[in-house]
Design an enzyme around this catalytic site. Structure first.
Site, PDB file in Angstrom:
ATOM      1  N   SER A  43       0.832  -1.199   0.000  1.00 48.77           N
ATOM      2  CA  SER A  43       0.000   0.000   0.000  1.00 48.77           C
ATOM      3  C   SER A  43       0.873   1.260   0.000  1.00 48.77           C
ATOM      4  CB  SER A  43      -0.962  -0.046   1.191  1.00 48.77           C
ATOM      5  OG  SER A  43      -2.042   0.816   1.001  1.00 48.77           O
ATOM      6  N   ASP A 158      -5.959  -3.531  -2.386  1.00 47.53           N
ATOM      7  CA  ASP A 158      -4.965  -3.209  -1.363  1.00 47.53           C
ATOM      8  C   ASP A 158      -4.313  -4.455  -0.760  1.00 47.53           C
ATOM      9  OD1 ASP A 158      -3.825  -2.395   1.252  1.00 47.53           O
ATOM     10  OD2 ASP A 158      -4.778  -0.475   0.823  1.00 47.53           O
TER      11      ASP A 158
END
Length: 280
Positions: A43, A158
């Site tokens: 991320s 993610d």
């Protein structure tokens, strides 16, 4: 008999605005002369990690972050016709392209890999080939907020869902000594902040989505972080995951946390050289 130099792996965890603390950590490590031989990120850790792997210049990344008007950055969020997410993510990708350019993993100065999640199978997907921007776009895609990223026939979101502090990825890359950075506040830190402040406001949508990821994956992330040789944990309680306008505070927290532990890292690496040399 020559000393053996360990391969140092740096692992940068997710955290969105919290992840800006990685910049401060990198600046301290670089100033101290700590070598970074490979980077694994998830991320926001994938964003900062890729930028550093491209330039090996923490001061430049810090300057770029300081020059950004985060209110304008958040205005880059581009609503689309809702399909797999509320935002397309194209404008964020274009912003990253300004700083990084269009490069493949093989062109980076430091070996780099980042983590995403296959939203169909739930599998962890390690990205280390092809265009770096495509990989980052996948790794930062908060479910529901951003449209899923499609890569090699898989629909990716993610990486924090499956591996927020990818120490195991750095090990597979060949790291002998791993420095992990965990930017997400612990429950104890958040509880302490809540006791000290009575002015907590209702969280916004982005904050709710990001917090949901890190609450549900916190235990697994802590277990993974324990596999690192050293863990750097900036104190960021009181800053929300969506508080990009507090970037300076996040970077400073990273600097302070790294400064507290850089001496230990130097000793560990020196001891590693001695120990490995004695085996020869």
């Amino acid at each position: 008999m020559s000393a053996v130099k360990p391969k140092v792996g740096l692992v940068l965890g997710g955290g969105y605005a919290w992840g800006l603390a990685h910049i401060g950590v990198l600046e301290v490590l670089e100033t101290a002369g700590i070598p970074i031989d490979m980077i694994a990120g998830t991320s926001m850790g994938s964003v900062i990690g890729a930028l550093y792997a491209r330039e090996k210049n923490a001061a430049l990344i810090k300057k770029q972050a300081a020059e950004l008007d985060w209110v304008k950055v958040l205005s880059l969020l581009d609503p689309g016709i809702p399909r797999s997410g509320l935002l397309t993510g194209r404008r964020i990708t274009n912003l990253l392209k300004r700083f990084m350019g269009e490069v493949d993993f093989e062109e980076l100065d430091i070996p780099f890999a980042c983590v995403a999640t296959d939203i169909i199978s739930g599998d962890e997907v390690v990205l280390d080939k092809g265009p770096v921007l495509d990989a980052i776009r996948a790794s930062i895609s908060i479910p529901v907020i951003f449209a899923v990223a499609k890569k090699d026939g898989r629909f990716l979101v993610d990486g924090g869902l499956v591996n927020n502090i990818p120490v195991d990825v750095a090990k597979r890359m060949g790291a002998d000594y791993i420095i992990a950075v965990d930017c997400t506040p612990t429950k104890a830190e958040q509880a302490e902040h809540l006791l000290q402040h009575a002015d907590i406001t209702e969280p916004k949508l982005l904050q709710v989505m990001v917090q949901s990821i890190y609450i549900t994956t916190r235990q697994a992330a802590c277990s993974m972080a324990e596999l690192a040789d050293v863990l750097i944990h900036p104190r960021l309680a009181g800053i929300n995951a969506a508080d990009f306008h507090k970037g300076h505070e996040c970077i400073l927290a990273g600097e302070l946390a790294a400064a507290d532990i850089v001496g230990r890292i130097k000793k560990d690496l020196a001891a590693f050289k001695v120990a490995e040399t004695s085996k020869v």
